[in-house]
Design an enzyme around this catalytic site. Sequence first.
Site, PDB file in Angstrom:
ATOM      1  N   ARG A 134      42.473  45.345  43.465  1.00 57.79           N
ATOM      2  CA  ARG A 134      42.120  46.147  44.627  1.00 57.79           C
ATOM      3  C   ARG A 134      40.755  46.808  44.514  1.00 57.79           C
ATOM      4  O   ARG A 134      39.955  46.771  45.446  1.00 57.79           O
ATOM      5  CB  ARG A 134      43.142  47.277  44.834  1.00 57.79           C
ATOM      6  CG  ARG A 134      44.386  46.866  45.548  1.00 57.79           C
ATOM      7  CD  ARG A 134      45.564  47.646  45.025  1.00 57.79           C
ATOM      8  NE  ARG A 134      45.839  47.217  43.666  1.00 57.79           N
ATOM      9  CZ  ARG A 134      46.613  46.180  43.373  1.00 57.79           C
ATOM     10  NH1 ARG A 134      47.233  45.541  44.313  1.00 57.79           N
ATOM     11  NH2 ARG A 134      46.798  45.790  42.121  1.00 57.79           N
ATOM     12  N   THR A 135      40.523  47.453  43.380  1.00 52.01           N
ATOM     13  CA  THR A 135      39.309  48.268  43.285  1.00 52.01           C
ATOM     14  C   THR A 135      38.065  47.388  43.407  1.00 52.01           C
ATOM     15  O   THR A 135      37.158  47.683  44.187  1.00 52.01           O
ATOM     16  CB  THR A 135      39.312  49.072  41.971  1.00 52.01           C
ATOM     17  OG1 THR A 135      40.527  49.821  41.907  1.00 52.01           O
ATOM     18  CG2 THR A 135      38.134  50.024  41.912  1.00 52.01           C
TER      19      THR A 135
ATOM     20  N   LYS B 126      28.513  40.375  22.478  1.00 58.89           N
ATOM     21  CA  LYS B 126      27.584  40.268  21.340  1.00 58.89           C
ATOM     22  C   LYS B 126      27.379  41.612  20.671  1.00 58.89           C
ATOM     23  O   LYS B 126      26.591  41.743  19.744  1.00 58.89           O
ATOM     24  CB  LYS B 126      26.225  39.761  21.831  1.00 58.89           C
ATOM     25  CG  LYS B 126      26.256  38.400  22.505  1.00 58.89           C
ATOM     26  CD  LYS B 126      24.844  38.047  22.973  1.00 58.89           C
ATOM     27  CE  LYS B 126      24.877  36.815  23.860  1.00 58.89           C
ATOM     28  NZ  LYS B 126      23.563  36.595  24.502  1.00 58.89           N
TER      29      LYS B 126
ATOM     30  N   ARG C 199      34.066  49.947  35.728  1.00 55.83           N
ATOM     31  CA  ARG C 199      35.401  50.194  35.162  1.00 55.83           C
ATOM     32  C   ARG C 199      35.345  49.871  33.682  1.00 55.83           C
ATOM     33  O   ARG C 199      34.837  48.810  33.296  1.00 55.83           O
ATOM     34  CB  ARG C 199      36.465  49.340  35.856  1.00 55.83           C
ATOM     35  CG  ARG C 199      37.820  49.464  35.165  1.00 55.83           C
ATOM     36  CD  ARG C 199      38.948  48.843  35.947  1.00 55.83           C
ATOM     37  NE  ARG C 199      39.308  49.671  37.101  1.00 55.83           N
ATOM     38  CZ  ARG C 199      40.391  49.445  37.847  1.00 55.83           C
ATOM     39  NH1 ARG C 199      41.200  48.444  37.577  1.00 55.83           N
ATOM     40  NH2 ARG C 199      40.658  50.227  38.876  1.00 55.83           N
TER      41      ARG C 199
ATOM     42  N   HIS D 199      39.831  58.351  38.192  1.00 61.64           N
ATOM     43  CA  HIS D 199      39.680  57.257  39.166  1.00 61.64           C
ATOM     44  C   HIS D 199      39.400  57.923  40.513  1.00 61.64           C
ATOM     45  O   HIS D 199      40.235  57.907  41.415  1.00 61.64           O
ATOM     46  CB  HIS D 199      40.963  56.434  39.201  1.00 61.64           C
ATOM     47  CG  HIS D 199      40.820  55.070  39.808  1.00 61.64           C
ATOM     48  ND1 HIS D 199      39.712  54.674  40.533  1.00 61.64           N
ATOM     49  CD2 HIS D 199      41.658  53.996  39.792  1.00 61.64           C
ATOM     50  CE1 HIS D 199      39.896  53.420  40.933  1.00 61.64           C
ATOM     51  NE2 HIS D 199      41.066  52.986  40.494  1.00 61.64           N
TER      52      HIS D 199
HETATM   53  C1  NCD Z   1      45.285  51.738  39.204  1.00 62.67           C
HETATM   54  C2  NCD Z   1      44.303  51.822  38.056  1.00 62.67           C
HETATM   55  O1  NCD Z   1      43.622  50.840  37.754  1.00 62.67           O
HETATM   56  O2  NCD Z   1      44.222  52.910  37.514  1.00 62.67           O
HETATM   57  N1  NCD Z   1      45.083  50.634  40.012  1.00 62.67           N
HETATM   58  C3  NCD Z   1      44.204  50.783  41.050  1.00 62.67           C
HETATM   59  O3  NCD Z   1      43.028  50.998  40.868  1.00 62.67           O
HETATM   60  N2  NCD Z   1      44.732  50.723  42.289  1.00 62.67           N
HETATM   61  C4  NCD Z   1      46.694  51.962  38.837  1.00 62.67           C
HETATM   62  C5  NCD Z   1      47.309  51.152  37.740  1.00 62.67           C
HETATM   63  O4  NCD Z   1      46.699  50.256  37.180  1.00 62.67           O
HETATM   64  O5  NCD Z   1      48.482  51.424  37.440  1.00 62.67           O
END
Ligand code: NCD
Length: 318
Positions: free
Chosen positions: A66-67, A96, A117, A145
């Site tokens: 999703r993100t 590396k 991320r 997040h």
């Molecule tokens: C979440 C995350 O990556 O923190 N997912 C997301 O971004 N919608 C939640 C999760 O992974 O449980």
Amino acid sequence: MRDTLTAPPARTQVPIRHLTSPQALDRPLIEQLLEHAAEFEQGTPREASPLSGRLLATVFYEPSTRTRFSFEAAMHRLGGQVLSAENATRASSAAKGESLEDAIRVIGGYADGIVLRHPDVGAAERAARVAPVPVINAGDGPGDHPTQALLDLYTIKKELGRLDHLRVGLAGDLRNGRTVRSLALLLSRFPGNELVLISPPALRLGEDVVGSLTQAQQRMRETTDLSGAIADLDVLYQTRIQAERFESSEEYERYRGVYVVTPELMRRLPERAILMHPLPRLEEIDPLVDADPRAAYFRQARNGLWVRMAVLDWALGR
Ligand code: NCD
């Protein structure tokens, strides 16, 4: 004679708009972003392609559906373009041994913004310290997040009409779940909310977040009993037990399935309430619940698009 190629770049006048933690989001900025997101959803943006000619790098050292997709879709829909490292641990020079800082300095020379991320808490903050362009935290390990928390607020506002005077149950792995950590902090910016923290004792919300909430005089209570807690909630925010953060698979197995939302449990949730989940969901929500009109999680995921359009336009817009 001075070599222009090695001359330091001119200092920018305007501060760079990083979004690395929920701390950066005060109430006026939250409201501004949510309002702008609603304009995107309604198809009434102030400008058709505000980010045309701009390039976004999405750099993901941890898995994502999703993100990453919603950030990339948002950038394209704003008229911009995207460079993507969807598996930066293996497919970038991190393999590396290159440091995050060096990678970010370099990527920041190619792109106008970076969505990052990373498995380490504080990675986005470290990146922002060296980046010549905005850095947006798309999840730093079990840290924060912030854009998920924004889309969660957007969803609550859209579904229930307000962000204040709500009783919100946060359930599951509150220790490792970065979405609940950020959401709890953003909910504390609005008056009259009460948080019900539902988790096994070992998976309680971290002391750092609890400390900030206490300082903000946030009303909250803790319980281990999901079934007993849901009868008077406005929002039940269920989360995944974060298998990847546990020391061993045995430890994970101990908590797996500790809370499962079933159609029977949903009978205890008020009619006016909604069930949210950042997704991906495993067994903690029975798929039979999906047909319940109060199950808002797929609508919630879709809202990520509008909210990330607003965030990108804020961070990268001219
Ligand atoms: C979440 C995350 O990556 O923190 N997912 C997301 O971004 N919608 C939640 C999760 O992974 O449980």
